[in-house]
Design an enzyme around this catalytic site. Structure first.
Site, PDB file in Angstrom:
ATOM      1  N   LYS C 165       0.830  -1.203   0.000  1.00  0.00           N
ATOM      2  CA  LYS C 165       0.000   0.000   0.000  1.00  0.00           C
ATOM      3  C   LYS C 165       0.867   1.257   0.000  1.00  0.00           C
ATOM      4  O   LYS C 165       0.541   2.258  -0.654  1.00  0.00           O
ATOM      5  CB  LYS C 165      -0.931  -0.004   1.225  1.00  0.00           C
ATOM      6  CG  LYS C 165      -1.818   1.233   1.372  1.00  0.00           C
ATOM      7  CD  LYS C 165      -2.685   1.475   0.153  1.00  0.00           C
ATOM      8  CE  LYS C 165      -3.844   2.426   0.380  1.00  0.00           C
ATOM      9  NZ  LYS C 165      -3.622   3.582   1.198  1.00  0.00           N
ATOM     10  N   GLU C 172       0.903   6.595  -6.705  1.00  0.00           N
ATOM     11  CA  GLU C 172      -0.237   7.525  -6.816  1.00  0.00           C
ATOM     12  C   GLU C 172       0.232   8.981  -6.826  1.00  0.00           C
ATOM     13  O   GLU C 172      -0.273   9.797  -7.600  1.00  0.00           O
ATOM     14  CB  GLU C 172      -1.157   7.251  -5.626  1.00  0.00           C
ATOM     15  CG  GLU C 172      -2.343   8.153  -5.463  1.00  0.00           C
ATOM     16  CD  GLU C 172      -3.016   7.915  -4.099  1.00  0.00           C
ATOM     17  OE1 GLU C 172      -3.277   6.742  -3.748  1.00  0.00           O
ATOM     18  OE2 GLU C 172      -3.244   8.896  -3.362  1.00  0.00           O
TER      19      GLU C 172
END
Lengths: 303, 303, 303, 303
Positions: C165, C172
């Site tokens: 993550k 991202e």
């Protein structure tokens, strides 16, 4: 004054010489047996209390174990200086350990490389004012000629010396990469005839004149096209810590990080990231890729 | 020797003074009437053929129109030097125009800023060997004391001088940003007590010592926390051209481009790109954004 | 199955709803009293052993103290899932603490933001295979429709979920900044009439189509010139950790770090680094600077 | 409608097929003789006036010479579309040349690569509204299913289509590099077991889901560690132009430029800049360097 020097490599050995030349008594110890004494124990016994011991050993394990060993040997009033490239967070640990024994601790970033023996070293120290005061004769012998404040600073409490040295090295990475990019561009096919001569002409009067530039000129005089070496650049930790600290403090550090990443990349035989980019290009565009077995970094054979 | 100087601003005026102090005869012209003559025409008439005219006017339109005007006034054997910050691609155009008239052309990058008058200027010249030879007395008067090759270079054919100066300025951007990032990090809350004192202590002995560092120290002595200025940094073209040229030659220039982009960003009241990032965060995460009307650059009011 | 959900904010609350809609029994607890039970103690008593408790609380202190508190309440065979944005290094600490009690631990990175409730969440889990197996019904309810492996992964041992993550979020940052730079350039004065329409046309068929692009289009439809927000972009930790980890592993991360630094810069009222650059320009060039009191980010008044 | 297609490579050939499948009549020409006609002249004669000719040939020389050749063959009312990756500044030149003959000109950026034939192409067009209107049947056949505005845009006057495509490709560089850095970090020794599985799990629900991610997953399924290719990444011009344009408009583009520079670096056998850095390190620190003859990118032998 009398000083024990632990670690007699390129840095420690030269510093011991410079201190002796200035009239200080240096008792050297190195774990390869090259020193004046054969053990830390003998070093401590040889020195007169209150002792001053300057560590010039590799950061991390070697420095940590030396401080731990000294903690068993020293007595209240002695003073340890860590002149190596330790991370500033190690200093609090070392200072605390020694403080329980009444042993004083100072950290000191030392810059100047192999040139320091003759030209003097730039010094950035952290610690209590009284301890810094006590060490001034040593600092004055190590630093370059000229006003003290131009080659020495009491940067703050314990840790501040290594912090200042860490940032110094981060800046150094950026400076080196800036000259390096300039060197590459001058060499890349523009109208300049003689790159070495251009950089030499930057030595005086220009905005970019510096000691690093002088070294660049020296390197190009010895090897005008740098044919004798490959573009493999190590990093020794401080650049990484500088970027880490920039992140902790939310300080943008695009130049220092770019310089650090360029060193990382310089050591990769093949870049996994660029494999991924090449793979993506092949996926969407049917672009040719280098197959394994083809020489890397040469145009692909087919389409 | 005798020289016409066109442009008597911060650079041209100081250079004229330095040349006169060295015994040269300088006839100055500036379009604000501050010179010795009132027009280019009068300048040309005042100088004895074969004339030498040094241009020190803003790059681009001002330089182009001056060269064009001189083309109508000069005669075969005269020599024009463009000492401004022209793009190297302009030099070929100027040289070609003048060459049809038998007028010689040399381009010369000049570094050193307002300090050059007393310390001498770093000079990078491009042109034919005979023209460079003819100008040596001028170059020798302008450059710093010391060996000629440490403050002057004949970098190559016409254009090479400005090319070398362009790269010089690109490097300069990188150097400045490296020190600037170091300054910000030292000031960002670490253990260092006195940032100015630390940077001053880098002046001697360290790897990062340089003239730019000396200026940084000077600036911090005058304004220790740089409270008197804001972080608005112009760029004057050469940094852009350097990155353009890096792209033309496929030279990675992460540091120089990062320094250039930092200047662009410093001049934005609000960043459209960062608005887009904030908008995206709000879209996927329901993250709070700054509404227009709230002060920029302060935490958003809600969630 | 039965599940305790600790933390009922934007993420935890939505996830509880999605789980209930899939037929799971969720007992919610939040420290603001909004849940089904009033305390962790009551939560544990309400759940039937062996219990499953999913944490969706802020990383760091809040998560750490919740795990510590649960360690006093849970019994062997219970299972704790940390679904928050904890640093992967916290997972080993939590797992070890709970392991001494026979309590199982799984870490799970959860992506999808406020859209996850309807579209499903991307899930990256770390832990032992048996624990992952036990949680599959929960994972299947939370993840999007479609093949399991396209929205869920057992990434490795404890910590691997949060690691995956973390890297996801680093990527991202880079993606967002890439679109943001494109948005700014399209808006910067080139020939494009309608930036929002161009980005909308990228939605299908192009190489850059993505969910983030869809959100960008949505944001521009609501506010075509992003006039309603300012360019202030927070960061929530994972981007920093990603760069930290890149440095640990000597992985060049120029894009992710540039995106992170752009966020740092977006939050500065005035950049100390750019003050330093402006100060240096003034020192060597006599260039004008912005004086304090002049508006920032506007051209300086004088020379 | 009837259309001439000049250039039948990976892009043009697929587009011709897609257009025919949608019921359009396409007369293809390629200079390798693979088309329906043997020359531009024959192409023009075969088409019924007013003609529509779509160019899908390499940008630069090939496109320029095709436009020039067509200018001699076409007549008032005909329309030329440049669908290649031309620089937007070429469009004004082409439009002006053709306009003198009454021939219309539209530029159209086309994205989608080899997938476009089945999935449709993203289209960004520049030109006069009437010309765009006339081409709508062609655009509708080429673009993906779905609302027209999600795969097609009339971006502005002549040049705006290629400008939008240029920025699209710049963004694409940034996106690819972001995924690539993530891939490398996931692979670099952290706790993640199966990098391909993690990236596949990002396909649904996550913030980073995208078509490029799908391609990355596809590439990793075919070659899980990318062992079959090397990290050599070409660039095709638009990334360079994007950074050039960013510089023209003073738009910070740290991510797009970093992605571009990473490609440049991927193609260097040995980096001159990193040779310079290594040389500097050797100069000041006595650090070991790689001698020529030692393998590049491996630790130096001594020092």
């Amino acid at each position: 004054m009398q000083l024990g020097m632990v670690g007699l490599g390129r840095m420690g050995g030269n510093m011991a010489e410079r201190l002796r030349a200035a009239g200080h008594e240096v008792v050297g110890y190195a774990n390869d047996g090259s020193g004046d004494v054969a053990s830390l124990d003998e070093l401590v016994k040889t020195l007169t209390a209150p002792r001053t011991i300057w560590l010039m050993v590799p950061a991390g394990e070697a420095t940590n174990s030396t401080v731990t060993a000294l903690a068993d040997l020293l007595e209240a009033g002695d003073l340890v200086v860590d002149g190596g490239n330790s991370k500033f967070t190690d200093d609090a640990v070392h200072a605390e350990l020694l403080d329980t024994l009444g042993v004083r601790y100072v950290d000191c970033g030392v810059s100047g490389g192999v040139w320091g023996r003759t030209e003097g070293y730039g010094l950035m120290a952290g610690g209590d004012a009284a301890d810094i005061e006590r060490l001034l004769p040593v600092f004055d012998a190590l630093r370059p000629e000229g006003p003290r404040e131009e080659g020495f600073v009491h940067a703050g409490p314990v840790g501040a010396g290594h912090y200042a040295k860490m940032v110094h090295n981060g800046v150094e990475y950026g400076l080196m990469q800036a000259y390096a990019e300039g060197y590459e561009l001058l060499s890349a096919g523009g109208p300049v005839d003689n790159v070495g001569a251009v950089m030499k002409a930057w030595s005086r009067g220009t905005v970019v004149r510096s000691w690093l530039l002088d070294l660049m000129v020296r390197a190009l005089e010895a090897d005008p096209h740098l044919d004798q070496i490959t573009g493999y650049a190590e990093d020794s930790g401080e650049g990484r810590w500088t970027v880490d600290e920039a992140i902790v403090h939310a300080v943008p550090a695009p130049v220092i990080s770019a310089a650090l990443f360029a060193r990382f990349a310089s050591r990769q035989v093949d870049s996994p990231a660029m494999k991924a980019v090449a793979a993506l290009r092949a996926q969407f565009g049917g672009h040719a890729t280098h197959k394994a077995g083809e020489a890397a970094n040469e145009p692909p054979t087919g389409g």
